[in-house]
Scaffold this motif. Structure first.
Motif, PDB file in Angstrom:
ATOM      1  N   LEU A  22      76.987  80.131  52.272  1.00 42.43           N
ATOM      2  CA  LEU A  22      76.493  79.275  51.195  1.00 42.43           C
ATOM      3  C   LEU A  22      75.523  80.067  50.324  1.00 42.43           C
ATOM      4  N   GLU A  23      75.305  79.570  49.139  1.00 40.28           N
ATOM      5  CA  GLU A  23      74.242  80.072  48.274  1.00 40.28           C
ATOM      6  C   GLU A  23      73.093  79.066  48.324  1.00 40.28           C
ATOM      7  N   THR A  24      71.920  79.516  48.729  1.00 36.21           N
ATOM      8  CA  THR A  24      70.782  78.614  48.905  1.00 36.21           C
ATOM      9  C   THR A  24      70.488  77.820  47.642  1.00 36.21           C
ATOM     10  N   SER A  25      70.509  78.458  46.500  1.00 37.37           N
ATOM     11  CA  SER A  25      70.136  77.792  45.247  1.00 37.37           C
ATOM     12  C   SER A  25      71.098  76.675  44.857  1.00 37.37           C
ATOM     13  N   GLU A  26      72.308  76.682  45.397  1.00 38.96           N
ATOM     14  CA  GLU A  26      73.273  75.639  45.058  1.00 38.96           C
ATOM     15  C   GLU A  26      73.038  74.343  45.826  1.00 38.96           C
ATOM     16  N   HIS A  27      72.255  74.417  46.898  1.00 46.12           N
ATOM     17  CA  HIS A  27      72.057  73.243  47.745  1.00 46.12           C
ATOM     18  C   HIS A  27      70.587  72.869  47.940  1.00 46.12           C
ATOM     19  N   PHE A  28      69.675  73.789  47.622  1.00 46.75           N
ATOM     20  CA  PHE A  28      68.249  73.547  47.870  1.00 46.75           C
ATOM     21  C   PHE A  28      67.411  73.989  46.672  1.00 46.75           C
TER      22      PHE A  28
END
Length: 361
Positions: A22-28
């Motif tokens: 996952l890409e952190t910025s896409e979910h958090f």
């Protein structure tokens, strides 16, 4: 192998199969840094879809073994059901550079940050912390697990008055009975039985180190009991009782002398009864200087958890009987360890030291 240890192995295997990229910025939405250390870093974040606040723990992939990451995550996910254990939230993934999992966030920081050097916390706060940690450790021990890294840095606060604290950082957790190489290091939290491995640390002769046989020991809950005793002292006084549990540390030797001299048939009596019928002053053994500020109840508590013999050292579940009474004698303050460490060239460590690479793990 205990049932919990077998379940942990199975869960790590399953998690490895389902770990997602996952890409952190896409979910958090990352808010701020909560802490960092040799393991990596912890960030306060808000989940974009649910709006929930949580702590994201980042482990660099270049320095982190996947199996270690999976074990810590699954310990926190499956076994930390006690309210005073920091629990994982069922979110684990990897990025090109890190392994990451989400856990409950200690929004008020860690216990270390609240300890006033050479003063500590209020006695009532300290006893609340100890009571909760005893419950947390008893829960882990009942599952056949040992924390192995109990210290103020790893106790996270849910409020500023310590009404609710959580023990975290499960990177050192092992199943009871696991064989590990013994490690000795200069710290008040290092158990005295670990000094058998001291030669491999202090020796400057590489050839001698190679000749010394590695010492393997069984992981036991008594390690957590010792650390809980030292933590309590630090929280209550803002100081450590000794720099290290070594045979050349005067502060620790003073404690051993008192510990041995204080053994008597009265040890089997109810400590609360002893408060009402204390021994005459002339019959009492001289108390180690750094423990002179405590009441008989508190001294009995420390002698329970700080027994040099790991086989008879007290357990966290034995502690509640020592809570509720006064621990600090009126008007007393910690004895500066410089007075009992004069023979050491570097002086004593008489306050909670600055954390090295500290942070919410």
């Amino acid at each position: 192998m205990s049932a919990a240890a077998r379940l942990l192995d199975d869960m790590c295997h399953l998690t490895a199969q389902s770990l997602t990229k996952l890409e952190t910025s896409e979910h958090f939405r990352v808010v701020k840094l909560l802490g960092e250390g040799s393991y990596g870093k912890v960030m306060l974040a808000v989940h974009l879809k649910s709006g929930s606040a949580m702590a994201l723990k980042f482990f660099p992939r270049v320095t982190t073994c996947l199996s270690s990451f999976l074990r810590e995550y699954n310990v926190a996910l499956r076994f930390c059901t006690h309210p005073s254990l920091s629990r994982a939230l069922g979110i684990a993934y990897f990025t090109p550079s890190h392994y990451v999992f989400a856990q409950q966030a200690g929004l008020f920081g860690d216990l270390y940050d609240f300890i006033v050097p050479e003063a500590g916390l209020e006695e009532s706060q300290c006893q609340r912390v100890v009571s909760q940690l005893c419950g947390a450790l008893s829960h882990l021990h009942s599952l056949g697990l040992v924390h192995r890294d109990v210290k103020p840095d790893n106790v996270f606060l849910c409020d500023a008055a310590c009404h609710w604290v959580k023990l975290g950082d499960f990177g050192m957790v092992k199943a009871r009975g696991t064989k590990v190489p013994e490690v000795w290091y200069r710290s008040p939290y290092c158990t005295p039985e670990a000094e058998v491995a001291r030669g491999t640390v202090d020796s400057k002769d590489d050839e001698k180190k190679k000749r010394l046989q590695r010492v393997w020991v069984s992981v036991e809950p008594s390690v957590d009991s010792w650390a809980l005793g030292v933590l309590t002292y630090a929280v209550l006084t803002g100081a450590h009782p000794w720099p290290s549990t070594s045979s050349d540390c005067n502060a620790y030797l003073k404690y051993l002398q008192w510990f041995d001299s204080a053994k008597s048939p009265r040890d089997d009596l109810d400590v609360w009864a002893e408060l009402d019928d204390p021994l005459p002053e002339k019959e009492r053994p001289p108390v180690a200087p750094q423990f002179a500020l405590f009441t008989p109840l508190a001294r009995a508590f420390f002698r329970l958890l700080l027994d040099p013999d790991p086989l008879i050292r007290g357990r966290p579940e034995d502690v509640p009987g020592y809570l509720g009474g006064a621990w600090l004698a009126a008007g007393e303050r910690p004895c500066p360890l410089e007075q009992i460490e004069k023979s050491r060239g570097s002086g004593a460590v008489n306050q909670v030291k600055e954390k090295e690479g500290r942070g919410q793990r």
